[in-house]
Scaffold this motif. Structure first.
Motif, mmCIF file in Angstrom:
data_model
loop_
_atom_site.group_PDB
_atom_site.id
_atom_site.type_symbol
_atom_site.label_atom_id
_atom_site.label_comp_id
_atom_site.label_asym_id
_atom_site.label_seq_id
_atom_site.Cartn_x
_atom_site.Cartn_y
_atom_site.Cartn_z
ATOM 1 N N HIS A 56 9.937 13.594 1.958
ATOM 2 C CA HIS A 56 9.799 13.404 3.517
ATOM 3 C C HIS A 56 10.334 12.137 4.565
ATOM 4 O O HIS A 56 10.166 12.107 5.867
ATOM 5 N N GLY A 57 10.571 11.097 4.148
ATOM 6 C CA GLY A 57 11.454 10.117 4.494
ATOM 7 C C GLY A 57 10.318 8.946 4.748
ATOM 8 O O GLY A 57 10.056 8.026 6.009
ATOM 9 N N ILE A 58 8.973 8.683 4.464
ATOM 10 C CA ILE A 58 8.041 7.696 4.094
ATOM 11 C C ILE A 58 8.166 7.502 3.644
ATOM 12 O O ILE A 58 6.983 7.507 2.225
ATOM 13 N N GLU A 59 7.892 5.240 3.373
ATOM 14 C CA GLU A 59 7.657 4.646 2.713
ATOM 15 C C GLU A 59 6.413 4.887 2.618
ATOM 16 O O GLU A 59 5.436 4.625 3.781
ATOM 17 N N ALA A 60 5.852 4.821 1.361
ATOM 18 C CA ALA A 60 4.259 4.081 1.846
ATOM 19 C C ALA A 60 4.260 3.409 0.149
ATOM 20 O O ALA A 60 5.239 3.635 -0.955
ATOM 21 N N SER A 61 3.328 3.076 0.412
ATOM 22 C CA SER A 61 3.323 1.775 -1.076
ATOM 23 C C SER A 61 1.713 2.068 -1.339
ATOM 24 O O SER A 61 0.816 2.563 -1.324
ATOM 25 N N ILE A 62 1.116 1.455 -3.255
ATOM 26 C CA ILE A 62 -0.073 1.795 -3.611
ATOM 27 C C ILE A 62 -0.541 0.341 -3.440
ATOM 28 O O ILE A 62 0.297 -0.302 -4.278
ATOM 29 N N ILE A 63 -1.636 0.436 -3.287
ATOM 30 C CA ILE A 63 -2.316 -1.053 -4.100
ATOM 31 C C ILE A 63 -3.104 -0.416 -4.770
ATOM 32 O O ILE A 63 -4.735 -0.064 -4.274
ATOM 33 N N ASP A 64 -3.553 -1.028 -6.266
ATOM 34 C CA ASP A 64 -4.440 -0.531 -7.013
ATOM 35 C C ASP A 64 -5.790 -1.454 -7.302
ATOM 36 O O ASP A 64 -5.466 -2.464 -7.947
ATOM 37 N N GLY A 65 -7.042 -1.741 -6.457
ATOM 38 C CA GLY A 65 -8.093 -2.571 -6.770
ATOM 39 C C GLY A 65 -8.098 -2.801 -7.820
ATOM 40 O O GLY A 65 -8.637 -3.959 -8.940
ATOM 41 N N GLU A 66 -8.429 -1.398 -8.730
ATOM 42 C CA GLU A 66 -8.675 -2.121 -10.825
ATOM 43 C C GLU A 66 -8.303 -3.119 -11.565
ATOM 44 O O GLU A 66 -8.344 -3.629 -11.552
ATOM 45 N N ARG A 67 -6.494 -3.513 -10.446
ATOM 46 C CA ARG A 67 -5.759 -3.825 -10.559
ATOM 47 C C ARG A 67 -5.964 -5.755 -9.964
ATOM 48 O O ARG A 67 -5.757 -6.781 -10.779
ATOM 49 N N VAL A 68 -6.227 -5.641 -8.868
ATOM 50 C CA VAL A 68 -5.477 -6.624 -8.161
ATOM 51 C C VAL A 68 -6.971 -7.238 -7.874
ATOM 52 O O VAL A 68 -7.017 -8.267 -7.152
ATOM 53 N N GLY A 69 -8.539 -6.499 -7.874
ATOM 54 C CA GLY A 69 -9.996 -7.000 -7.219
ATOM 55 C C GLY A 69 -9.837 -7.215 -6.041
ATOM 56 O O GLY A 69 -9.418 -6.967 -5.208
ATOM 57 N N CYS A 70 -11.010 -7.082 -5.873
ATOM 58 C CA CYS A 70 -11.843 -7.461 -4.503
ATOM 59 C C CYS A 70 -10.997 -8.140 -3.278
ATOM 60 O O CYS A 70 -10.437 -7.498 -2.271
ATOM 61 N N ARG A 71 -10.929 -9.469 -3.654
ATOM 62 C CA ARG A 71 -10.420 -10.242 -2.531
ATOM 63 C C ARG A 71 -9.337 -9.807 -2.390
ATOM 64 O O ARG A 71 -8.473 -9.823 -1.352
ATOM 65 N N GLN A 72 -8.118 -9.693 -3.967
ATOM 66 C CA GLN A 72 -7.179 -9.778 -3.288
ATOM 67 C C GLN A 72 -6.060 -8.185 -2.447
ATOM 68 O O GLN A 72 -5.665 -8.197 -1.971
ATOM 69 N N LEU A 73 -7.874 -7.521 -2.813
ATOM 70 C CA LEU A 73 -7.192 -5.370 -2.176
ATOM 71 C C LEU A 73 -6.909 -6.176 -0.802
ATOM 72 O O LEU A 73 -5.674 -5.612 -0.228
ATOM 73 N N ARG A 74 -7.824 -6.820 -0.112
ATOM 74 C CA ARG A 74 -7.910 -6.737 1.481
ATOM 75 C C ARG A 74 -6.753 -7.492 1.840
ATOM 76 O O ARG A 74 -5.922 -7.413 3.096
ATOM 77 N N THR A 75 -5.836 -8.805 1.144
ATOM 78 C CA THR A 75 -5.168 -9.621 1.476
ATOM 79 C C THR A 75 -3.992 -8.969 1.378
ATOM 80 O O THR A 75 -2.935 -8.469 2.084
ATOM 81 N N ALA A 76 -3.897 -8.143 0.448
ATOM 82 C CA ALA A 76 -2.572 -7.452 0.336
ATOM 83 C C ALA A 76 -2.707 -5.740 1.663
ATOM 84 O O ALA A 76 -1.040 -6.511 1.997
ATOM 85 N N ILE A 77 -3.594 -5.789 1.462
ATOM 86 C CA ILE A 77 -3.104 -4.583 2.965
ATOM 87 C C ILE A 77 -3.184 -4.493 4.022
ATOM 88 O O ILE A 77 -1.910 -4.465 4.781
ATOM 89 N N ALA A 78 -3.866 -5.952 4.758
ATOM 90 C CA ALA A 78 -3.963 -7.083 6.105
ATOM 91 C C ALA A 78 -2.189 -7.324 6.023
ATOM 92 O O ALA A 78 -1.155 -7.239 6.922
ATOM 93 N N SER A 79 -1.476 -8.444 4.758
ATOM 94 C CA SER A 79 0.147 -9.220 4.461
ATOM 95 C C SER A 79 0.809 -7.552 4.698
ATOM 96 O O SER A 79 2.428 -7.938 4.995
#
Length: 107
Positions: A56-79
């Motif tokens: 439907h024309g909306i670009e979505a990305s997925i971040i898997d916390g199981e793969r990146v870990g807690c600290r990197q998860l928040r950084t990835a979302i903010a970036s």
């Protein structure tokens, strides 16, 4: 890269940036003795949502916390500077999901 435009009910505007997140949770806490044998399943619900949004024309990305870990998860979302953050949860990951949601609201 310029964002695509989205039209809803005759109103046109830039397509929102969507990030879909699975929180991290300790597999040891979940499975204890079974942990070494457990497989890592992809977040299928998030994959379905991302596919639907993409169609439907909306670009979505997925971040898997199981793969990146807690600290990197928040950084990835903010970036990613998202307009919308979707967080999935199970009973086991509810506490981490609630904490993550509170952190995301402060971004």
């Amino acid at each position: 890269m310029p964002r695509s435009r989205l039209q809803v009910n005759g109103i046109s505007g830039p397509s929102p940036r969507v990030v879909l997140v699975r929180p991290s949770v300790s597999r040891w806490r979940l499975y204890r003795w079974y942990s070494p044998l457990a497989s890592h399943e992809p977040p299928l619900g998030l994959l379905y949502l991302a596919t639907h949004l993409s169609r439907h024309g909306i670009e979505a990305s997925i971040i898997d916390g199981e793969r990146v870990g807690c600290r990197q998860l928040r950084t990835a979302i903010a970036s990613g500077l998202p307009d919308i953050v979707g967080i999935t949860s199970t009973t086991f990951s509810f506490h981490e999901a609630a904490t993550l949601a509170a952190d995301v609201r402060r971004l």
